[in-house]
Design a protein around this motif. Structure first.
Motif, PDB file in Angstrom:
ATOM      1  N   TYR A 159     -19.637  70.901 -58.771  1.00 52.59           N
ATOM      2  CA  TYR A 159     -20.175  70.448 -57.454  1.00 52.59           C
ATOM      3  C   TYR A 159     -21.061  69.207 -57.717  1.00 52.59           C
ATOM      4  O   TYR A 159     -22.001  68.964 -58.607  1.00 52.59           O
ATOM      5  CB  TYR A 159     -21.329  71.304 -56.953  1.00 52.59           C
ATOM      6  N   ASN A 160     -20.666  68.083 -57.000  1.00 54.77           N
ATOM      7  CA  ASN A 160     -21.371  66.653 -57.158  1.00 54.77           C
ATOM      8  C   ASN A 160     -21.354  66.386 -58.683  1.00 54.77           C
ATOM      9  O   ASN A 160     -22.219  65.844 -59.195  1.00 54.77           O
ATOM     10  CB  ASN A 160     -22.900  66.797 -56.577  1.00 54.77           C
TER      11      ASN A 160
ATOM     12  N   GLN B 290     -12.705  69.041 -49.474  1.00 55.67           N
ATOM     13  CA  GLN B 290     -13.928  68.579 -48.787  1.00 55.67           C
ATOM     14  C   GLN B 290     -14.853  70.005 -48.511  1.00 55.67           C
ATOM     15  O   GLN B 290     -14.478  70.936 -48.291  1.00 55.67           O
ATOM     16  CB  GLN B 290     -13.670  67.763 -47.799  1.00 55.67           C
ATOM     17  N   THR B 291     -16.001  69.608 -48.369  1.00 56.63           N
ATOM     18  CA  THR B 291     -17.300  70.338 -47.993  1.00 56.63           C
ATOM     19  C   THR B 291     -16.854  70.793 -46.388  1.00 56.63           C
ATOM     20  O   THR B 291     -16.244  70.299 -45.694  1.00 56.63           O
ATOM     21  CB  THR B 291     -18.553  69.613 -48.063  1.00 56.63           C
TER      22      THR B 291
END
Length: 154
Positions: A131-132, A61-62
């Motif tokens: 990322y994303n 997770q971020t």
């Protein structure tokens, strides 16, 4: 979550009666140092020098420490430059600077010990970030402004 003493498995406790045990190559706890982490992947560098492809994949997770693990702390106000090109390794250096240093130190030692017969060596490295659901080439696009095109073979 609890880590088992074998250092290779952990249990996820969903409730008092439900738990899942997962087994990995290695499980490191929150008190692990950058040296502990690198010790678990240093074999990848040695494999590379024998001609075997290797990948270190960091997932989570971020804001859980992936960048710190891979690069170490920002040492000049937060620029990526300091992480990719450290002037010297410290106890907090991450996997990337430690690996780069080890690769080139070993290549230098191999060439120095080759009785004056130095061989040309080519080192090719890819560094991508997902990322994303987008893939970025961190060498040519460190600001992540141009995602790579994903192609599939059928």
């Amino acid at each position: 979550v609890s880590i088992h003493p074998d250092g290779r498995s952990l249990s996820i406790h969903a409730s008092r009666t439900k738990q899942a045990r997962c087994r990995y190559d290695s499980v490191l706890g929150q008190d692990s140092t950058q040296e502990d982490v690198y010790a678990n992947v240093a074999g990848c560098v040695d494999s590379i020098l024998r001609g075997v492809n290797a990948t270190v994949f960091c997932y989570g997770q971020t804001a859980t420490g992936k960048s710190y693990t891979m690069f170490g702390p920002d040492d000049d106000g937060g620029t990526r430059q300091s992480r990719l090109f450290p002037s010297m390794l410290t106890k907090d250096s991450g996997i990337v600077p430690r690996s780069i240093t080890r690769i080139f130190n070993k290549l230098s030692a191999l060439n120095a010990g080759d009785s004056g017969n130095s061989a040309a060596t080519e080192v090719c490295v890819s560094f991508v970030q997902i990322y994303n659901d987008m893939v970025f080439d961190m060498f040519s696009d460190p600001d992540m402004s141009n995602p790579l095109e994903i192609r599939e073979d059928y």
